[in-house]
Design a protein around this motif. Structure first.
Motif, PDB file in Angstrom:
ATOM      1  N   MET A 135       0.842  -1.193   0.000  1.00 36.69           N
ATOM      2  CA  MET A 135       0.000   0.000   0.000  1.00 36.69           C
ATOM      3  C   MET A 135       0.884   1.253   0.000  1.00 36.69           C
ATOM      4  O   MET A 135       2.002   1.241   0.528  1.00 36.69           O
ATOM      5  N   VAL A 136       0.362   2.326  -0.583  1.00 36.03           N
ATOM      6  CA  VAL A 136       1.106   3.588  -0.645  1.00 36.03           C
ATOM      7  C   VAL A 136       0.193   4.736  -0.230  1.00 36.03           C
ATOM      8  O   VAL A 136      -1.035   4.598  -0.172  1.00 36.03           O
ATOM      9  N   ASP A 137       0.802   5.893   0.051  1.00 40.65           N
ATOM     10  CA  ASP A 137       0.018   7.081   0.365  1.00 40.65           C
ATOM     11  C   ASP A 137      -0.861   7.451  -0.824  1.00 40.65           C
ATOM     12  O   ASP A 137      -0.489   7.228  -1.982  1.00 40.65           O
ATOM     13  N   ASN A 138      -2.008   8.049  -0.545  1.00 45.63           N
ATOM     14  CA  ASN A 138      -2.955   8.366  -1.605  1.00 45.63           C
ATOM     15  C   ASN A 138      -2.437   9.500  -2.491  1.00 45.63           C
ATOM     16  O   ASN A 138      -2.111  10.581  -1.992  1.00 45.63           O
ATOM     17  N   ALA A 143      -7.475  10.467  -3.984  1.00 45.88           N
ATOM     18  CA  ALA A 143      -7.360  10.912  -2.591  1.00 45.88           C
ATOM     19  C   ALA A 143      -8.157  10.059  -1.617  1.00 45.88           C
ATOM     20  O   ALA A 143      -7.844  10.027  -0.419  1.00 45.88           O
ATOM     21  N   GLN A 144      -9.190   9.354  -2.091  1.00 48.04           N
ATOM     22  CA  GLN A 144     -10.033   8.564  -1.193  1.00 48.04           C
ATOM     23  C   GLN A 144      -9.407   7.233  -0.801  1.00 48.04           C
ATOM     24  O   GLN A 144      -9.854   6.585   0.146  1.00 48.04           O
ATOM     25  N   GLY A 145      -8.359   6.807  -1.527  1.00 47.88           N
ATOM     26  CA  GLY A 145      -7.705   5.557  -1.200  1.00 47.88           C
ATOM     27  C   GLY A 145      -8.513   4.332  -1.583  1.00 47.88           C
ATOM     28  O   GLY A 145      -9.588   4.436  -2.187  1.00 47.88           O
ATOM     29  N   ASP A 146      -7.993   3.164  -1.235  1.00 49.23           N
ATOM     30  CA  ASP A 146      -8.642   1.898  -1.577  1.00 49.23           C
ATOM     31  C   ASP A 146      -9.033   1.088  -0.343  1.00 49.23           C
ATOM     32  O   ASP A 146     -10.196   0.758  -0.154  1.00 49.23           O
ATOM     33  N   PHE A 147      -8.025   0.762   0.479  1.00 50.81           N
ATOM     34  CA  PHE A 147      -8.239  -0.113   1.622  1.00 50.81           C
ATOM     35  C   PHE A 147      -7.489   0.423   2.840  1.00 50.81           C
ATOM     36  O   PHE A 147      -6.572   1.231   2.724  1.00 50.81           O
ATOM     37  N   ALA A 148      -7.882  -0.057   4.001  1.00 53.55           N
ATOM     38  CA  ALA A 148      -7.205   0.315   5.239  1.00 53.55           C
ATOM     39  C   ALA A 148      -6.184  -0.757   5.606  1.00 53.55           C
ATOM     40  O   ALA A 148      -6.381  -1.939   5.328  1.00 53.55           O
ATOM     41  N   LYS A 161      -7.561   5.201   4.977  1.00 55.05           N
ATOM     42  CA  LYS A 161      -7.356   4.343   3.821  1.00 55.05           C
ATOM     43  C   LYS A 161      -6.083   4.740   3.061  1.00 55.05           C
ATOM     44  O   LYS A 161      -5.711   5.909   3.007  1.00 55.05           O
ATOM     45  N   LEU A 162      -5.443   3.727   2.486  1.00 55.37           N
ATOM     46  CA  LEU A 162      -4.288   3.915   1.631  1.00 55.37           C
ATOM     47  C   LEU A 162      -4.637   3.427   0.227  1.00 55.37           C
ATOM     48  O   LEU A 162      -5.695   2.836   0.007  1.00 55.37           O
ATOM     49  N   THR A 163      -3.738   3.657  -0.718  1.00 61.49           N
ATOM     50  CA  THR A 163      -3.949   3.238  -2.099  1.00 61.49           C
ATOM     51  C   THR A 163      -3.155   1.966  -2.389  1.00 61.49           C
ATOM     52  O   THR A 163      -1.988   1.853  -2.012  1.00 61.49           O
ATOM     53  N   PHE A 164      -3.795   1.021  -3.046  1.00 63.42           N
ATOM     54  CA  PHE A 164      -3.112  -0.197  -3.463  1.00 63.42           C
ATOM     55  C   PHE A 164      -2.139   0.160  -4.580  1.00 63.42           C
ATOM     56  O   PHE A 164      -2.508   0.750  -5.587  1.00 63.42           O
ATOM     57  N   SER A 165      -0.886  -0.240  -4.396  1.00 60.90           N
ATOM     58  CA  SER A 165       0.171   0.155  -5.324  1.00 60.90           C
ATOM     59  C   SER A 165       0.135  -0.582  -6.658  1.00 60.90           C
ATOM     60  O   SER A 165       0.794  -0.158  -7.617  1.00 60.90           O
ATOM     61  N   GLY A 166      -0.605  -1.672  -6.721  1.00 58.97           N
ATOM     62  CA  GLY A 166      -0.543  -2.507  -7.916  1.00 58.97           C
ATOM     63  C   GLY A 166       0.542  -3.558  -7.828  1.00 58.97           C
ATOM     64  O   GLY A 166       0.768  -4.300  -8.788  1.00 58.97           O
ATOM     65  N   VAL A 167       1.204  -3.636  -6.677  1.00 59.93           N
ATOM     66  CA  VAL A 167       2.232  -4.647  -6.429  1.00 59.93           C
ATOM     67  C   VAL A 167       1.744  -5.545  -5.297  1.00 59.93           C
ATOM     68  O   VAL A 167       1.376  -5.050  -4.224  1.00 59.93           O
ATOM     69  N   GLY A 168       1.718  -6.841  -5.533  1.00 54.94           N
ATOM     70  CA  GLY A 168       1.244  -7.757  -4.504  1.00 54.94           C
ATOM     71  C   GLY A 168       1.768  -9.158  -4.713  1.00 54.94           C
ATOM     72  O   GLY A 168       2.263  -9.503  -5.797  1.00 54.94           O
ATOM     73  N   VAL A 169       1.679  -9.952  -3.672  1.00 53.18           N
ATOM     74  CA  VAL A 169       2.011 -11.374  -3.746  1.00 53.18           C
ATOM     75  C   VAL A 169       0.711 -12.146  -3.548  1.00 53.18           C
ATOM     76  O   VAL A 169      -0.058 -11.850  -2.629  1.00 53.18           O
ATOM     77  N   GLN A 202       1.635  -4.170   3.656  1.00 51.34           N
ATOM     78  CA  GLN A 202       2.691  -3.312   4.169  1.00 51.34           C
ATOM     79  C   GLN A 202       2.567  -1.947   3.527  1.00 51.34           C
ATOM     80  O   GLN A 202       1.957  -1.797   2.455  1.00 51.34           O
ATOM     81  N   HIS A 203       3.126  -0.938   4.180  1.00 52.17           N
ATOM     82  CA  HIS A 203       3.031   0.442   3.719  1.00 52.17           C
ATOM     83  C   HIS A 203       4.373   0.863   3.135  1.00 52.17           C
ATOM     84  O   HIS A 203       5.378   0.909   3.844  1.00 52.17           O
ATOM     85  N   HIS A 204       4.398   1.163   1.849  1.00 48.39           N
ATOM     86  CA  HIS A 204       5.612   1.640   1.182  1.00 48.39           C
ATOM     87  C   HIS A 204       5.574   3.162   1.130  1.00 48.39           C
ATOM     88  O   HIS A 204       4.618   3.749   0.610  1.00 48.39           O
ATOM     89  N   THR A 205       6.611   3.791   1.652  1.00 47.47           N
ATOM     90  CA  THR A 205       6.647   5.252   1.716  1.00 47.47           C
ATOM     91  C   THR A 205       7.653   5.851   0.744  1.00 47.47           C
ATOM     92  O   THR A 205       7.924   7.046   0.789  1.00 47.47           O
ATOM     93  N   GLY A 206       8.220   5.040  -0.120  1.00 49.32           N
ATOM     94  CA  GLY A 206       9.195   5.535  -1.092  1.00 49.32           C
ATOM     95  C   GLY A 206       8.533   6.021  -2.364  1.00 49.32           C
ATOM     96  O   GLY A 206       7.392   6.504  -2.366  1.00 49.32           O
TER      97      GLY A 206
END
Length: 233
Positions: A135-138, A143-148, A161-169, A202-206
């Motif tokens: 997950m990443v910052d919106n 701005a509304q994000g996807d999931f918590a 809520k954060l935004t799903f980055s499009g990266v997942g396992v 996990q929250h990616h802040t980069g």
């Protein structure tokens, strides 16, 4: 761990750039967008990569070949018409195997460390989870994000809520009820799994950018070129 790069989207918002060039091959920072992903996957030790395609897909195969120039093995999962995210993944399951695999949206630019998701292969799916989302910052356009993300679990609802980055396992079982060859969206599968507490995160802040419009493509291209020039100075 194997990886899949999603590259079958038509890229309607990127027109007219995508009328004659598939979105993953649009240049950014001096090379096609999809090559950034291939290089980072290779750096993470991921050598087996599956790429799905639909719109102008033969251009993708001609440009990337079998992947040997990046010391990876690329296989392709062609689609007659785009099958959406879950449909495309389900179609490619025979190439992805029976173990958890990494999936990357082809139209994002990010410095997410794929090695932390892939080594060891099951580390991103603790306690028999079906999915692990980065997950990443919106961003301003979402701005509304996807999931918590709460205590390591991804939930459909929540205060922040954060935004799903499009990266997942994902575990292949997440797609067991998707009919191969039929379009299917990923969000409903994830939401069902979330209700059973089967999605970690996990929250990616980069660095992370959704390159969904020509304007955002131009902005990232300019930023990368400036960064590269500064590095050469």
């Amino acid at each position: 761990m194997r990886a899949m790069i999603l590259a079958a989207g038509r890229g309607e918002r990127m027109r007219p750039l995508t009328d004659h060039t598939p979105k993953p091959l649009l240049p950014v920072g001096g090379k096609p967008l999809i090559v950034w992903h291939i290089e980072r996957l290779a750096q993470a030790g991921i050598r087996e990569i599956v790429i799905n395609h639909a719109h102008l897909g033969q251009q993708i195969e001609q440009a990337l070949g079998d992947g040997r120039q990046w010391q990876v093995d690329i296989q392709y999962s062609p689609e007659q018409t785009a099958l959406e995210t879950a449909g495309g993944i389900a179609q490619a399951l025979p190439l992805l195997g029976e173990q958890p695999f990494l999936v990357v949206n082809g139209d994002v630019f990010t410095d997410i460390d794929y090695a932390t998701l892939a080594l060891p292969a099951t580390s991103a799916l603790p306690e028999a989870k079906l999915a692990h989302l980065v997950m990443v910052d919106n961003p301003p356009q979402h701005a509304q994000g996807d999931f918590a993300l709460e205590y390591g679990l991804v939930k459909e609802t929540g205060e922040h809520k954060l935004t799903f980055s499009g990266v997942g396992v994902y575990h292949p079982q997440l797609f067991q009820h998707v009919v191969r060859g039929q379009p299917a969206k990923l969000a409903p599968l994830l939401k069902t799994a979330m209700q059973q507490a089967l999605v970690s995160g996990q929250h990616h802040t980069g660095i992370w950018h959704d390159i969904g419009t020509p304007e955002r493509l131009q902005q990232i291209d300019a930023w990368l070129n400036t960064t590269k020039n500064q590095g050469d100075a």
